[in-house]
Design a protein around this motif. Structure first.
Motif, short mmCIF file in Angstrom:
data_model
loop_
_atom_site.label_atom_id
_atom_site.label_comp_id
_atom_site.label_asym_id
_atom_site.label_seq_id
_atom_site.Cartn_x
_atom_site.Cartn_y
_atom_site.Cartn_z
N SER A 203 -3.80 2.95 7.36
CA SER A 203 -3.64 3.30 8.78
C SER A 203 -2.60 2.40 9.45
O SER A 203 -1.91 2.83 10.40
CB SER A 203 -4.98 3.20 9.52
OG SER A 203 -5.61 1.95 9.30
N HIS A 204 -2.46 1.19 8.98
CA HIS A 204 -1.45 0.27 9.50
C HIS A 204 -0.05 0.85 9.33
O HIS A 204 0.76 0.85 10.27
CB HIS A 204 -1.59 -1.07 8.78
CG HIS A 204 -0.47 -2.03 9.01
ND1 HIS A 204 0.57 -2.19 8.12
CD2 HIS A 204 -0.22 -2.89 10.02
CE1 HIS A 204 1.41 -3.09 8.57
NE2 HIS A 204 0.96 -3.54 9.73
N THR A 205 0.25 1.35 8.15
CA THR A 205 1.59 1.89 7.89
C THR A 205 1.78 3.27 8.52
O THR A 205 2.91 3.64 8.85
CB THR A 205 1.87 1.97 6.37
OG1 THR A 205 0.77 2.63 5.72
CG2 THR A 205 2.03 0.59 5.79
N TRP A 206 0.71 4.02 8.70
CA TRP A 206 0.83 5.28 9.44
C TRP A 206 1.25 5.01 10.88
O TRP A 206 2.09 5.72 11.44
CB TRP A 206 -0.49 6.06 9.41
CG TRP A 206 -0.70 6.81 8.13
CD1 TRP A 206 0.25 7.19 7.21
CD2 TRP A 206 -1.96 7.29 7.62
NE1 TRP A 206 -0.34 7.87 6.17
CE2 TRP A 206 -1.70 7.95 6.40
CE3 TRP A 206 -3.28 7.23 8.09
CZ2 TRP A 206 -2.70 8.54 5.64
CZ3 TRP A 206 -4.29 7.81 7.33
CH2 TRP A 206 -4.00 8.46 6.12
N THR A 237 -4.89 8.65 11.42
CA THR A 237 -4.96 7.20 11.67
C THR A 237 -6.27 6.85 12.36
O THR A 237 -6.96 5.90 11.98
CB THR A 237 -3.77 6.73 12.54
OG1 THR A 237 -2.55 7.00 11.85
CG2 THR A 237 -3.86 5.24 12.82
N PHE A 238 -6.61 7.62 13.39
CA PHE A 238 -7.85 7.36 14.14
C PHE A 238 -9.07 7.49 13.23
O PHE A 238 -9.97 6.63 13.25
CB PHE A 238 -7.97 8.35 15.30
CG PHE A 238 -9.22 8.19 16.11
CD1 PHE A 238 -9.47 7.02 16.82
CD2 PHE A 238 -10.15 9.21 16.16
CE1 PHE A 238 -10.63 6.88 17.58
CE2 PHE A 238 -11.32 9.08 16.91
CZ PHE A 238 -11.55 7.90 17.62
N LEU A 239 -9.11 8.53 12.42
CA LEU A 239 -10.24 8.72 11.50
C LEU A 239 -10.31 7.60 10.47
O LEU A 239 -11.39 7.09 10.15
CB LEU A 239 -10.13 10.08 10.81
CG LEU A 239 -10.31 11.31 11.70
CD1 LEU A 239 -10.04 12.58 10.91
CD2 LEU A 239 -11.72 11.34 12.30
N TRP A 240 -9.14 7.20 9.94
CA TRP A 240 -9.13 6.18 8.88
C TRP A 240 -9.53 4.82 9.42
O TRP A 240 -10.08 4.00 8.67
CB TRP A 240 -7.76 6.11 8.21
CG TRP A 240 -7.80 5.28 6.96
CD1 TRP A 240 -7.36 3.99 6.79
CD2 TRP A 240 -8.37 5.66 5.70
NE1 TRP A 240 -7.60 3.55 5.52
CE2 TRP A 240 -8.23 4.56 4.82
CE3 TRP A 240 -8.99 6.83 5.23
CZ2 TRP A 240 -8.67 4.60 3.50
CZ3 TRP A 240 -9.43 6.86 3.91
CH2 TRP A 240 -9.26 5.76 3.07
N ILE A 241 -9.27 4.54 10.69
CA ILE A 241 -9.67 3.27 11.28
C ILE A 241 -11.18 3.07 11.14
O ILE A 241 -11.65 1.94 10.90
CB ILE A 241 -9.24 3.19 12.76
CG1 ILE A 241 -7.72 2.95 12.85
CG2 ILE A 241 -9.98 2.07 13.50
CD1 ILE A 241 -7.17 2.99 14.26
N PHE A 280 -3.79 6.25 20.65
CA PHE A 280 -2.77 6.90 19.83
C PHE A 280 -3.11 8.37 19.61
O PHE A 280 -2.24 9.25 19.64
CB PHE A 280 -2.64 6.15 18.51
CG PHE A 280 -1.56 6.64 17.59
CD1 PHE A 280 -0.38 7.18 18.08
CD2 PHE A 280 -1.71 6.56 16.21
CE1 PHE A 280 0.62 7.64 17.23
CE2 PHE A 280 -0.72 7.01 15.34
CZ PHE A 280 0.44 7.56 15.86
N LEU A 281 -4.39 8.66 19.40
CA LEU A 281 -4.85 10.04 19.18
C LEU A 281 -4.64 10.90 20.43
O LEU A 281 -4.15 12.03 20.33
CB LEU A 281 -6.34 10.02 18.81
CG LEU A 281 -7.04 11.39 18.72
CD1 LEU A 281 -6.50 12.19 17.54
CD2 LEU A 281 -8.55 11.19 18.59
N LYS A 282 -4.99 10.35 21.59
CA LYS A 282 -4.91 11.12 22.83
C LYS A 282 -3.48 11.35 23.30
O LYS A 282 -3.18 12.34 23.95
CB LYS A 282 -5.71 10.41 23.94
CG LYS A 282 -7.20 10.28 23.65
CD LYS A 282 -7.88 11.63 23.50
CE LYS A 282 -7.97 12.37 24.82
NZ LYS A 282 -8.72 13.67 24.70
#
Length: 312
Positions: A203-206, A237-241, A280-282
């Motif tokens: 998620s960091h690199t995404w 990214t949000f889900l992987w966090i 970031f998602l919103k």
């Protein structure tokens, strides 16, 4: 004759020929901010592996290990700058690097020699000060990063950050191997703590690639936001966090023998990284991607420091 001498003196006295100017140019190519975070993870691995050792020899080896971590990671980054000159010219964030800017290091092979010297020194130190296994881990990390990631995955595959992330736990494993040698190979703690860095890297690199997705698009680099769009990248990214946070809770709870205090102290960092992912998602923009990216760096450092403090 006097004109020639005057011209020569003028050139020699130019700030661009000064030691500090050249030092800063080469040092910047090691990507010190990235290397600092990698060195912290390796240092924590070293300290945790040697948590029952308190003597002068350990302190000396700790100092040597810090240099070893910088030299291996920084050297690999410098070599990467040499290899990526063709694409760095196409990206706004990298075209000012000393490898490709208006006054580049010339010949560019100097960068290759510089980076290789750092890596070579780290491997030699690893072998003679510590052990063969430490040298092997450093070599593996550098070679996979340069040949597996930089030269192939980065340019060819949207899975570059996942497969390429296999090199990211290396500093942790190097830290453990430096203290425990072959015992590290059967130490689940070492492997699982390193795995935390791998899980975090995704998620960091995404977030990072979303921040610079226009640059990557211009350079034809197939990162996730370029291939599938920044909105989908924000969702993933949000889900992987949540996977990152969940795994960190499990590994930190296990390594600290169930420290409730640590879990309470880590609630705030967990909420901050989740919130950065939610923002970031919103609103999937360069600005929110940047905040998410920076929060990832802060979060990893805090979690590693917390585990070290409460495992000691």
């Amino acid at each position: 004759m006097s004109n020639t001498t005057e011209t020569t003196n003028t050139i020699d006295s130019s700030p661009q020929n000064g030691f500090m100017y050249q030092f800063n140019r080469y040092f910047a190519l090691t990507k010190p901010r990235i290397v600092l975070l990698l060195t912290i993870t390796g240092l924590i691995g070293f300290l945790i592996a040697g948590r029952n050792i308190y003597d002068l020899d350990f302190v000396i080896k700790l100092i040597v290990a810090i240099y070893m971590g910088f030299a291996s990671s920084g050297g690999a980054m410098a070599i990467n700058s040499y290899l990526d000159r063709d694409i760095d010219l196409l990206m706004k964030r990298t075209k000012k690097r000393a490898s490709v800017n208006e006054n580049p290091i010339n010949p560019p092979e100097k960068i290759l020699i510089f980076g290789s010297s750092l890596v070579f020194s780290s491997v030699i130190i690893a072998y003679f000060v510590f052990n063969l296994l430490t040298a092997i881990f450093i070599s593996w990390g550098v070679l996979f990063y340069l040949f597996g990631y930089s030269l192939y995955l980065k340019r060819k595959s949207v899975l570059q950050n996942i497969i390429g992330g296999l090199a990211s736990p290396t500093p942790v494993w190097v830290g453990y191997a430096a203290i425990q040698n072959e015992k590290m190979l059967v130490n689940a703690e070492a492997w699982l703590l390193g795995l935390l860095v791998f899980v975090w890297t995704i998620s960091h690199t995404w977030a990072l690639s979303s921040k610079y997705h226009e640059d990557y698009k211009n350079a034809n680099i197939p990162v996730l936001p370029v291939v599938y769009g920044i909105k989908l990248t924000a969702q993933l990214t949000f889900l992987w966090i949540f996977v990152v946070v969940a795994y960190s809770i499990i590994i930190s709870f296990w390594m600290t023998n169930g420290s409730i205090i640590l879990q309470i102290l880590l609630i705030l960092p967990h909420l901050i990284i989740i919130y950065s992912g939610f923002i970031f998602l919103k609103d999937a923009t360069v600005q929110t991607a940047n905040k998410c990216f920076k929060t990832h760096n802060f979060w990893l450092a805090i979690v590693f420091l917390g585990i070290w403090i409460f495992i000691s």
